[in-house]
Design an enzyme around this catalytic site. Structure first.
Site, PDB file in Angstrom:
ATOM      1  N   LYS A 187       0.865  -1.185   0.000  1.00 21.42           N
ATOM      2  CA  LYS A 187       0.000   0.000   0.000  1.00 21.42           C
ATOM      3  C   LYS A 187       0.894   1.224   0.000  1.00 21.42           C
ATOM      4  CE  LYS A 187      -4.500   0.881   0.369  1.00 21.42           C
ATOM      5  NZ  LYS A 187      -5.636   0.032  -0.007  1.00 21.42           N
TER       6      LYS A 187
HETATM    7  P1  NAD Z   1     -12.778   7.981  -2.596  1.00 21.36           P
HETATM    8  O1  NAD Z   1     -11.708   8.993  -2.453  1.00 21.36           O
HETATM    9  O2  NAD Z   1     -13.380   7.765  -3.931  1.00 21.36           O
HETATM   10  O3  NAD Z   1     -13.962   8.320  -1.570  1.00 21.36           O
HETATM   11  C1  NAD Z   1     -13.711   8.511  -0.215  1.00 21.36           C
HETATM   12  C2  NAD Z   1     -14.987   8.983   0.460  1.00 21.36           C
HETATM   13  O4  NAD Z   1     -14.761   9.121   1.862  1.00 21.36           O
HETATM   14  C3  NAD Z   1     -15.459  10.353  -0.042  1.00 21.36           C
HETATM   15  O5  NAD Z   1     -16.858  10.349  -0.158  1.00 21.36           O
HETATM   16  C4  NAD Z   1     -15.012  11.274   1.076  1.00 21.36           C
HETATM   17  O6  NAD Z   1     -15.744  12.470   1.158  1.00 21.36           O
HETATM   18  C5  NAD Z   1     -15.251  10.399   2.278  1.00 21.36           C
HETATM   19  N1  NAD Z   1     -14.566  10.878   3.476  1.00 21.36           N
HETATM   20  C6  NAD Z   1     -13.280  11.297   3.587  1.00 21.36           C
HETATM   21  N2  NAD Z   1     -13.039  11.733   4.833  1.00 21.36           N
HETATM   22  C7  NAD Z   1     -14.199  11.590   5.530  1.00 21.36           C
HETATM   23  C8  NAD Z   1     -14.585  11.879   6.870  1.00 21.36           C
HETATM   24  N3  NAD Z   1     -13.737  12.420   7.743  1.00 21.36           N
HETATM   25  N4  NAD Z   1     -15.857  11.593   7.235  1.00 21.36           N
HETATM   26  C9  NAD Z   1     -16.749  11.058   6.354  1.00 21.36           C
HETATM   27  N5  NAD Z   1     -16.422  10.772   5.080  1.00 21.36           N
HETATM   28  C10 NAD Z   1     -15.159  11.042   4.672  1.00 21.36           C
HETATM   29  O7  NAD Z   1     -12.163   6.626  -2.015  1.00 21.36           O
HETATM   30  P2  NAD Z   1     -12.665   5.131  -2.250  1.00 21.36           P
HETATM   31  O8  NAD Z   1     -11.802   4.533  -3.296  1.00 21.36           O
HETATM   32  O9  NAD Z   1     -14.130   5.094  -2.379  1.00 21.36           O
HETATM   33  O10 NAD Z   1     -12.217   4.450  -0.872  1.00 21.36           O
HETATM   34  C11 NAD Z   1     -13.053   4.472   0.278  1.00 21.36           C
HETATM   35  C12 NAD Z   1     -12.612   3.368   1.225  1.00 21.36           C
HETATM   36  O11 NAD Z   1     -12.710   2.112   0.546  1.00 21.36           O
HETATM   37  C13 NAD Z   1     -11.185   3.455   1.737  1.00 21.36           C
HETATM   38  O12 NAD Z   1     -11.134   2.958   3.051  1.00 21.36           O
HETATM   39  C14 NAD Z   1     -10.422   2.524   0.814  1.00 21.36           C
HETATM   40  O13 NAD Z   1      -9.240   2.023   1.393  1.00 21.36           O
HETATM   41  C15 NAD Z   1     -11.466   1.434   0.644  1.00 21.36           C
HETATM   42  N6  NAD Z   1     -11.276   0.588  -0.539  1.00 21.36           N
HETATM   43  C16 NAD Z   1     -11.233   1.127  -1.790  1.00 21.36           C
HETATM   44  C17 NAD Z   1     -11.083   0.304  -2.893  1.00 21.36           C
HETATM   45  C18 NAD Z   1     -11.100   0.835  -4.301  1.00 21.36           C
HETATM   46  O14 NAD Z   1     -11.122   0.026  -5.236  1.00 21.36           O
HETATM   47  N7  NAD Z   1     -11.144   2.131  -4.532  1.00 21.36           N
HETATM   48  C19 NAD Z   1     -10.954  -1.084  -2.710  1.00 21.36           C
HETATM   49  C20 NAD Z   1     -11.023  -1.615  -1.423  1.00 21.36           C
HETATM   50  C21 NAD Z   1     -11.187  -0.770  -0.348  1.00 21.36           C
END
Ligand code: NAD
Length: 440
Positions: free
Chosen positions: A126
């Site tokens: 990561k």
């Molecule tokens: P993203 O950047 O597209 O979205 C992140 C979201 O979290 C946004 O809506 C943002 O406003 C919100 N956020 C940020 N800080 C916040 C806070 N303090 N309070 C409330 N909401 C908040 O990211 P993503 O790719 O959707 O990832 C989200 C989660 O999913 C992360 O934990 C990431 O590790 C996990 N994840 C992502 C993937 C992927 O394929 N993108 C895969 C597995 C896990």
């Protein structure tokens, strides 16, 4: 994240209601704690637990970038490579102000479990850069990404360590990373290094189905859960924290199954709509505006009201350390589907389970992302293009197979699904260590 750059001066301070009210916690220690618990369940060889207790490599780079106003800013980037026994290190790149080495270590470790659990030929890694991507222009974002990729140099590569999008990054970020990397190798290798990152735009060598893959994988887990419980998803309600890549695709895909999203939250605040949001429209709005803030179709609520909202499904899809004791006592759902990594603290988890609320844990529920990343990497290696149906069918089979093995293990060994997922992941890694033994 939104593709629309927002200049520093335009960023409103996050309202109090949007901030995490859960005290800081040591994410890496939490993940180590689950490792210890799962190790006991399967009597893991102590030497294997020792190896897996720390990442193999922890890389920190400080690199300068010229900003639009001529100022030179120094950025701190991380790449943690936890384990590569099963295959190349694999895992996302996070852009966020809160990125720390501890956080990246925890996330890299979880990637090792996901790759192993899903039966992929991948280890875990990561990375991240500590800055707020909403506070820079698109040009600055590109230069930061390219300079970081350059600073990582030979620490990444299609057969060695393969980044992907995570919080604050997207397919555009991956296109820049791939382009930078391909310019660092000789011209005669340019075509063969497309697989250095996954989650690329389709025209640049990405795969159909990757953008929605994490949300799609969550849907498969939830539908399996619902079928086992005799729960009818049609007509049910949901609350979603985070409406970025993961949360918004989960909401959109579930709306097609008749699930109504009645409350959403992100870094800008929380909204409620008893009639249910139009998930498509809200997703488009976030892509245009960078957050749910100002969306006309909902009433503003507090973070506490959000967690206490009566709904059948709760999908934390933003960041870690969100469901602590207070939130776990407030949640009214029947099931928590962890789209985010580490959203539930051990204390929160204990309360949820005591209250009879099921948890579909991160390492299982959100592993659709890394699974479809693997499909992209295979297509790049073979110069193939799979149809969306092919990708979707493969993902569905993979998620349902692994969901069942986790559920069976949990029932037979009387452990929760998180420990079952860790145990299955560890058992595969252990069997390979036993065969190969330790060098020299
Ligand atoms: P993203 O950047 O597209 O979205 C992140 C979201 O979290 C946004 O809506 C943002 O406003 C919100 N956020 C940020 N800080 C916040 C806070 N303090 N309070 C409330 N909401 C908040 O990211 P993503 O790719 O959707 O990832 C989200 C989660 O999913 C992360 O934990 C990431 O590790 C996990 N994840 C992502 C993937 C992927 O394929 N993108 C895969 C597995 C896990």
């Amino acid at each position: 994240m939104s593709s629309k750059p927002i200049s520093q001066s335009n960023i409103p301070a996050a309202p109090q209601s949007a901030r995490s009210l859960v005290p800081e916690y040591d994410f890496f220690r939490v993940v180590q704690g689950y490792l210890d618990q799962a190790a006991k369940v399967i009597n893991l060889e102590p030497y294997v637990a020792t190896i897996l207790s720390q990442p193999k490599n922890e890389i920190i780079v400080n690199f300068p970038v010229k900003m639009d106003n001529g100022e030179v800013r120094l950025f701190k980037g991380y790449r943690v490579q936890h384990n590569n026994l099963l295959g190349p290190f694999k895992g996302g790149i996070r852009y966020a102000q809160m990125v720390t080495l501890d956080e990246v270590k925890a996330l890299a470790t979880m990637m090792t479990w996901k790759g192993s659990l899903m039966g992929l030929p991948y280890g875990g890694g990561k990375g991240g850069i500590k800055f707020d991507p909403r506070g820079v222009t698109k040009g600055e974002l590109q230069r930061i990404t390219r300079r970081f990729t350059h600073a990582l140099g030979e620490n990444i590569g299609p057969e060695y360590d393969i980044p992907a999008p995570d919080m604050g990054t997207n397919s555009q970020t991956m296109a820049w990373m791939m382009d930078t990397y391909s310019n660092m190798v000789g011209s005669n290798q340019k075509q063969s290094v497309k697989g250095v990152v996954t989650g690329k735009p389709v025209a640049s060598g990405g795969t159909l189905g990757r953008t929605k893959a994490t949300g799609q994988g969550m849907v498969h887990c939830l539908t399996e859960w619902a079928r086992d419980k005799g729960f009818n998803l049609e007509g049910s309600t949901m609350i979603v924290q985070g409406f970025g890549n993961v949360g918004s695709h989960f909401g959109v895909l579930l709306s097609k199954l008749g699930v109504s999203t009645i409350a959403v939250g992100d870094h800008s605040g929380y909204l409620y709509n008893p009639e249910g949001f139009n998930a498509h429209k809200l997703q488009d709005y976030v892509l245009q505006n960078g957050s749910i803030g100002g969306y006309p179709g909902g009433k503003s609520i507090t973070r506490d009201e959000f967690w206490g909202m009566k709904a059948d499904i709760c999908a934390p899809s933003a960041l870690e350390n969100q469901i602590g004791e207070v939130e776990a006592r407030a949640i009214q759902a029947k099931v928590v589907v962890e789209g985010a990594n580490g959203p539930t603290t051990p204390e929160g988890e204990k309360i949820l389970l005591e209250r009879g609320i099921d948890i579909l844990p991160d390492v299982l529920a959100n592993s659709g992302g890394v699974t479809v990343s693997y499909y992209e990497w295979v297509q790049n290696k073979r110069s193939e293009t799979w149809t969306l149906d092919e990708v979707d069918e493969k993902l569905e089979r993979a998620m349902k197979r692994v969901y069942k093995s986790v559920d069976d293990f949990a029932r037979q060994r009387k452990v929760d699904r998180r420990i079952a997922s860790y145990a299955l992941a560890l058992a595969r890694i252990e069997s390979v260590y036993k065969e190969r033994e330790i060098f020299p």
